[in-house]
Design a protein around this motif. Structure first.
Motif, PDB file in Angstrom:
ATOM      1  N   THR A 110      38.701  91.723  -1.201  1.00 38.01           N
ATOM      2  CA  THR A 110      38.450  92.644  -0.086  1.00 38.01           C
ATOM      3  C   THR A 110      38.504  94.085  -0.552  1.00 38.01           C
ATOM      4  OG1 THR A 110      39.372  91.097   1.535  1.00 38.01           O
ATOM      5  CG2 THR A 110      39.281  93.410   2.165  1.00 38.01           C
ATOM      6  N   LYS A 129      37.136  92.644   5.658  1.00 39.07           N
ATOM      7  CA  LYS A 129      38.423  91.975   5.485  1.00 39.07           C
ATOM      8  C   LYS A 129      38.469  90.641   6.222  1.00 39.07           C
ATOM      9  CE  LYS A 129      43.412  92.720   5.881  1.00 39.07           C
ATOM     10  NZ  LYS A 129      44.483  93.671   6.303  1.00 39.07           N
ATOM     11  N   SER A 168      43.561  88.707  10.530  1.00 44.01           N
ATOM     12  CA  SER A 168      42.716  89.887  10.352  1.00 44.01           C
ATOM     13  C   SER A 168      41.791  90.077  11.548  1.00 44.01           C
ATOM     14  CB  SER A 168      41.895  89.756   9.066  1.00 44.01           C
ATOM     15  OG  SER A 168      41.035  90.873   8.895  1.00 44.01           O
TER      16      SER A 168
END
Length: 296
Positions: free
Chosen positions: A203, A218, A233
């Motif tokens: 990421t 992400k 996330s």
């Protein structure tokens, strides 16, 4: 050669980004301890204990063995389905062909995880968690019925269960259950920590290499590698948006490489084909968000 290059490239990334790799691994450990272990371990032990008890492979019709595999495998969380089907194959209750098909159908997150963690902690509503669980099982049951029809139509072309040798019964099924469960838990912990760390590093690299929105990158990367990290996330970056529940449903259906690796290791140890499993996952990704939309 490609595998060697990829491995060395990943080693280099971990060396160049030690802090991020450490943070990702630490996140993976917390996810495993807080969100997975409490829900997964008790069910795995009980399932293994039940499967270790002596049972005659001819004492029940085929559909009852399939129903047993689905009930035990689909309500215990990942990767209990693979564990259940593999153990039933070793016990002579299922053929290799049947086990390979059931591997794809008996695959779902545990109800305690969906209702308790996703429903209460992420959605803030247990009823929303129940609806997501129903959507997952509607998709699974439809696929399960398709698998039953496929096995019924081709059963004569494959080995008959009655002709397969039975392994010797376990003298201490509970102790064997603890032993098998410990190896499964170690496998789950290893994959969760590794892929959480890898997802965090990748990421950061993608964000540095391209000007893209951090939340999208992400969430996408973590969902690809580790399901629970991807869910967290998505909650962090998309909570409150209209697509949030369907995004969670899609991430749970994708599963992530962490869970797929767990299933692959277990299935390979039992010499099961993985093609039906891959088809089942594609169907789940397409179907579960649609069914959840209909329920909401």
């Amino acid at each position: 050669m490609i595998n060697v290059i990829m491995i060395w490239a990943l080693i280099a990334l971990f060396i160049l980004q030690p802090g991020i790799a450490h943070d990702g691994a630490e996140t993976g450990v917390k996810l495993f301890v807080q969100a997975l272990l409490p829900y997964l371990l008790p069910y795995i032990i009980l399932t293994q204990w039940l499967l270790k008890l002596p049972a005659s492979k001819n004492s029940s019709p085929a559909w009852m063995r399939y129903l047993k595999a689905y009930t035990l495998g689909s309500f215990g969380g990942f990767p209990v389905g693979a564990v259940t089907v593999s153990e039933m194959k070793r016990n002579g209750q299922l053929s290799a062909y049947e086990s390979s098909l059931l591997l794809a159908a008996c695959h779902a997150p545990g109800p305690m995880f969906i209702v308790g963690y996703v429903g209460l902690e992420l959605f803030g509503n247990s009823m929303a968690g129940w609806k997501l669980l129903i959507a997952i099982h509607v998709a699974n049951i439809l696929f399960f019925l398709f698998v039953l029809l496929l096995m019924a139509s081709k059963r004569s072309q494959h080995e008959v269960i009655g002709n397969l040798p039975l392994p010797p019964p376990s003298s201490a099924p509970l102790l064997d259950a603890f032993k098998e469960s410990s190896s499964i838990i170690i496998l789950v912990a290893t994959t969760v920590v590794f892929f959480s760390s890898l997802g965090s590093v990748l990421t950061t690299v993608i964000q540095a290499a391209a000007s893209v929105e951090m939340g999208i990158v992400k969430t996408a990367v973590l969902a690809l590698f580790e399901m629970t990290s991807g869910v967290q996330s998505a909650t962090q970056h998309f909570y409150g948006s209209a697509i949030f529940p369907y995004l969670i449903a899609a991430i749970l259906s994708i599963n992530g490489l962490s869970i797929h690796m767990q299933v692959f290791v277990i299935a390979r140890s039992a010499e099961l084909s993985l093609k039906p499993y891959v088809i089942g996952r594609i169907w789940s990704v397409l179907a579960v968000p649609v069914f959840l939309y209909m329920l909401l």
